[in-house]
Design a protein around this motif. Sequence first.
Motif: not given
Length: 110
Positions: A53-65
Amino acid sequence: MAAPLRIGSVVRLRPDRTEEYLALHRAVPAPVLAALRRAHITNYSIFLRDDTLFAYYEYTGEDYASDMAAIAADPDTQRWWTLTDPCQLPLAGAAEGERWAEAEEVFHLD
């Protein structure tokens, strides 16, 4: 607005659980999707090739953790993972406790 952070990750799929995993993803619960959206996850896809399985997403926030911690603390997501996790096998090189191993981006066409 800054460009989104692009995240790719991989995990193995147990061959005997493929149909179960696919069925689960045909009906992802709305609260799980809402938790992802609250955490600024967009453009999320999971691909299957052989038993990988390969997952891809985009994160648009400011505090990933912090946003990833919020997903992990979400009760609906935790219940979801009790269904999906048994279908998966970490890669041989995964760190201790790591299920989905992040992949290094080596090329991007903008």
